[in-house]
Design a protein around this motif. Structure first.
Motif, PDB file in Angstrom:
ATOM      1  N   ASN A  87       0.827  -1.212   0.000  1.00 55.75           N
ATOM      2  CA  ASN A  87       0.000   0.000   0.000  1.00 55.75           C
ATOM      3  C   ASN A  87       0.860   1.261   0.000  1.00 55.75           C
ATOM      4  OD1 ASN A  87      -2.307  -1.590   0.099  1.00 55.75           O
ATOM      5  ND2 ASN A  87      -2.444  -1.501   2.331  1.00 55.75           N
ATOM      6  N   ASN A 152     -13.007   6.035   1.149  1.00 51.02           N
ATOM      7  CA  ASN A 152     -12.573   4.700   1.571  1.00 51.02           C
ATOM      8  C   ASN A 152     -11.580   4.104   0.571  1.00 51.02           C
ATOM      9  OD1 ASN A 152     -14.183   4.577   3.921  1.00 51.02           O
ATOM     10  ND2 ASN A 152     -15.974   4.044   2.684  1.00 51.02           N
ATOM     11  N   LEU A 154      -7.504   4.602  -1.340  1.00 51.55           N
ATOM     12  CA  LEU A 154      -6.194   5.249  -1.300  1.00 51.55           C
ATOM     13  C   LEU A 154      -6.068   6.337  -2.353  1.00 51.55           C
ATOM     14  CD1 LEU A 154      -3.812   2.203  -0.707  1.00 51.55           C
ATOM     15  CD2 LEU A 154      -4.487   3.955   0.939  1.00 51.55           C
ATOM     16  N   THR A 232      -8.351   5.447   6.070  1.00 53.61           N
ATOM     17  CA  THR A 232      -8.406   3.976   6.121  1.00 53.61           C
ATOM     18  C   THR A 232      -8.913   3.466   7.465  1.00 53.61           C
ATOM     19  OG1 THR A 232      -6.087   3.831   6.845  1.00 53.61           O
ATOM     20  CG2 THR A 232      -6.516   3.780   4.471  1.00 53.61           C
ATOM     21  N   ASN A 235     -11.322   0.776   6.811  1.00 57.42           N
ATOM     22  CA  ASN A 235     -10.797  -0.330   6.014  1.00 57.42           C
ATOM     23  C   ASN A 235      -9.322  -0.531   6.360  1.00 57.42           C
ATOM     24  OD1 ASN A 235     -10.318  -2.344   4.171  1.00 57.42           O
ATOM     25  ND2 ASN A 235     -10.984  -1.182   2.388  1.00 57.42           N
ATOM     26  N   LEU A 238      -6.268  -1.282   3.894  1.00 55.89           N
ATOM     27  CA  LEU A 238      -5.674  -0.260   3.044  1.00 55.89           C
ATOM     28  C   LEU A 238      -4.666   0.617   3.780  1.00 55.89           C
ATOM     29  CD1 LEU A 238      -8.794   0.981   1.029  1.00 55.89           C
ATOM     30  CD2 LEU A 238      -7.028  -0.626   0.301  1.00 55.89           C
ATOM     31  N   GLN A 239      -4.381   0.296   5.024  1.00 55.22           N
ATOM     32  CA  GLN A 239      -3.449   1.114   5.792  1.00 55.22           C
ATOM     33  C   GLN A 239      -2.037   1.036   5.207  1.00 55.22           C
ATOM     34  OE1 GLN A 239      -3.758  -0.228   9.827  1.00 55.22           O
ATOM     35  NE2 GLN A 239      -5.644   0.913  10.234  1.00 55.22           N
TER      36      GLN A 239
END
Length: 293
Positions: A87, A152, A154, A232, A235, A238-239
């Motif tokens: 990510n 929500n 990136l 994030t 969610n 997605l961190q």
């Protein structure tokens, strides 16, 4: 008479050499002290990443009594470093490419074209340098991404980071000024339009400047914490890596796992070191160009 003339000259030469040697020695000692002070915290973190948590919090020794190499594997598994690293790489690369593209086009247009409001635009870009993304405009930016249905994702983080390109813009303006305008005129004579001249003629000459500016953009986007954290929260998959690294703060039973945080910090530095190594050639080109100029 000849001896009386040469004696003072020899004395002056010896005094000059002694003064120059003294200045170099003082400068070397000063730079050595600065290097030690700069590297000492990094060395402490690196050594602390190989200690046990009890030994680290005790702070009795600098060198680990028993080297705990398992801290790195434990940190990698606990924080899901593989997913968070992917990510972070995605966010950093997309932000770097987008920022360089937008800022280079803006810098080229401002440097090459005279238009109404040019000074006002430059002043507006300069004023954005004094606005903190994480503190002042975070809420309206988040509300905007909610309306765009990117809160929500990136991509919301990437778009916001790309919009903060004022520093990169001013860096590239300086590089554009070093490229002769005669190249633009010659390209126009050969049938190139404004964009083709920028893309095929000017932009390849700007590679050292793009590398220097891109390195700063990559570093800032890689270390960004507040934006990925906010976007994030709903969610966790997605961190990014800084957010995942903060999750190592507490381990089993809410106990502080400081050694895992240090191991994770050392792992997160590796991609930046790789980027610096590859960008070193561009820094050398910029330095040589400055010396020749």
């Amino acid at each position: 008479m000849t001896q009386t003339v040469l004696a003072p000259a020899s004395s002056n030469s010896s005094s000059f050499r002694w003064t120059r040697w003294t200045k170099r020695t003082i400068l070397f000692i000063f730079l050595l002290i600065i290097a030690i002070l700069s590297l000492f915290p990094i060395i402490l973190v690196l050594l602390g990443s190989f200690k046990t948590n009890q030994e680290l919090t005790g702070g009795a020794t600098i060198w680990p009594k028993i080297w705990q190499f398992t801290n790195y594997s434990q940190a990698w598994k606990t924080a899901n470093f593989s997913g968070f690293t992917i990510n972070s790489i995605f966010v950093s690369i997309a932000t770097t490419v987008g920022t360089l593209l937008v800022s280079s086009m803006a810098a080229y247009a401002v440097d090459r074209v005279n238009f109404k409001g040019k000074k006002a635009y430059t002043l507006l870009m300069a004023s954005t340098l004094f606005i903190s993304i994480g503190a002042v405009v975070l809420r309206p930016q988040f509300d905007l991404m909610v309306k765009l249905d990117l809160n929500n994702s990136l991509w919301g983080v990437i778009i916001i980071l790309i919009s903060a390109h004022a520093a990169t813009y001013f860096i590239l303006v300086g590089f554009f000024k070093s490229i002769p305008r005669e190249l633009d005129e010659a390209a126009m004579i050969d049938g190139c339009n404004f964009f083709t001249t920028y893309w095929r003629i000017i932009l390849p000459l700007l590679r050292p400047g793009l590398a220097v500016a891109g390195l700063g953009v990559f570093q800032n986007s890689w270390n960004e914490y507040i934006l990925p954290f906010v976007f994030t929260m709903s969610n966790p998959k997605l961190q990014t890596l800084p957010v995942g690294l903060a999750n190592l703060r507490y381990g089993i039973g809410a106990a502080a796992e400081v050694q895992l945080m240090m191991a994770g910090a050392c792992l997160s530095i590796l991609p930046l070191l790789v980027v610096y190594i590859f960008a070193n050639k561009s820094f050398m080109q910029v330095t040589l160009g400055a010396v020749k100029g």
